[in-house]
Design an enzyme around this catalytic site. Structure first.
Site, short mmCIF file in Angstrom:
data_model
loop_
_atom_site.label_atom_id
_atom_site.label_comp_id
_atom_site.label_asym_id
_atom_site.label_seq_id
_atom_site.Cartn_x
_atom_site.Cartn_y
_atom_site.Cartn_z
N ASP A 8 0.69 -1.19 0.03
CA ASP A 8 0.22 -0.12 0.03
C ASP A 8 0.72 1.43 0.06
OD1 ASP A 8 -2.73 1.20 0.03
OD2 ASP A 8 -1.91 1.90 2.27
N GLY A 9 2.08 1.19 0.55
CA GLY A 9 2.80 2.58 0.52
C GLY A 9 2.08 3.39 1.54
N ALA A 11 -0.59 4.94 0.90
CA ALA A 11 -2.38 5.04 0.64
C ALA A 11 -2.67 5.60 -0.69
CB ALA A 11 -3.08 5.46 1.81
N THR A 12 -1.84 5.87 -1.78
CA THR A 12 -2.11 6.49 -2.66
C THR A 12 -3.21 6.08 -3.47
OG1 THR A 12 -0.42 5.59 -3.95
CG2 THR A 12 0.20 7.54 -3.12
N GLU A 31 1.07 -3.39 4.05
CA GLU A 31 2.27 -2.46 4.08
C GLU A 31 3.13 -2.85 5.23
OE1 GLU A 31 5.16 -0.88 3.04
OE2 GLU A 31 3.51 -0.34 1.66
N VAL A 53 2.22 -8.65 3.31
CA VAL A 53 1.03 -9.49 2.61
C VAL A 53 1.31 -11.07 2.88
CG1 VAL A 53 3.04 -9.90 0.70
CG2 VAL A 53 0.59 -9.53 0.08
N CYS A 73 9.24 -4.03 -7.57
CA CYS A 73 9.76 -4.16 -9.02
C CYS A 73 11.30 -4.47 -9.01
CB CYS A 73 9.39 -2.87 -9.57
SG CYS A 73 10.36 -1.40 -9.22
#
Length: 147
Positions: A8-9, A11-12, A31, A53, A73
């Site tokens: 999620d980072g 929450a963007t 997250e 996760v 990534c």
């Protein structure tokens, strides 16, 4: 709409949904970065944080309408030499996204990742998700030029 956001980072995903006028009933965030979670909690106290996760299971959640996420990534990007793709330690977290997609069975899903991955990894993701990827440059919504 009940949303599960993986990786999620800050929450963007929630910000984007709100700006698009989507009514978010409940937003579950997976997250592990403590600073990202601090920012998300400060800006969106309604978020329900569910941990990393690997520890998120459909049986512990209500019916999810939308699954979103962007698995790491580092093992996919051409910026890394000797990248291991979807079998790498970080980018391999993609398989948890797939597990939750299959077990939560949301009505909608969105997976974001880097455009510079190998054709083999892109083809594998396309096959597993059953949809062709769409290339969106972040310059459409931000100051960055990132595909």
């Amino acid at each position: 709409m009940k949303v599960l956001s993986l990786f999620d980072g800050t929450a963007t995903g929630l910000v984007a949904l709100k700006r698009a006028g989507v009514r978010v009933e409940t937003y579950y965030a997976s997250e592990i970065d403590k600073y990202a979670m601090q920012i998300a909690k400060k800006n969106h106290p309604e978020i329900i944080h569910v941990g990393g996760v690997e520890k998120v299971w459909a049986r512990n959640l209500p019916k999810i309408d939308l699954l979103i996420g962007g698995s790491p990534c580092q093992d996919l990007s051409i910026a890394k030499q000797n990248r291991k793709g979807l079998e790498g330690q970080r980018s391999g977290l993609f398989w948890h996204y797939v597990r939750l997609l299959r077990t939560c069975k949301p009505k909608y899903f969105l997976l974001e990742n880097v455009a510079s991955m190998s054709k083999a990894d892109k083809d594998k993701i396309t096959e597993i998700l059953g949809v062709e990827p769409i290339l969106i440059n972040s310059a459409l919504v931000s100051a960055q030029q990132r595909k």
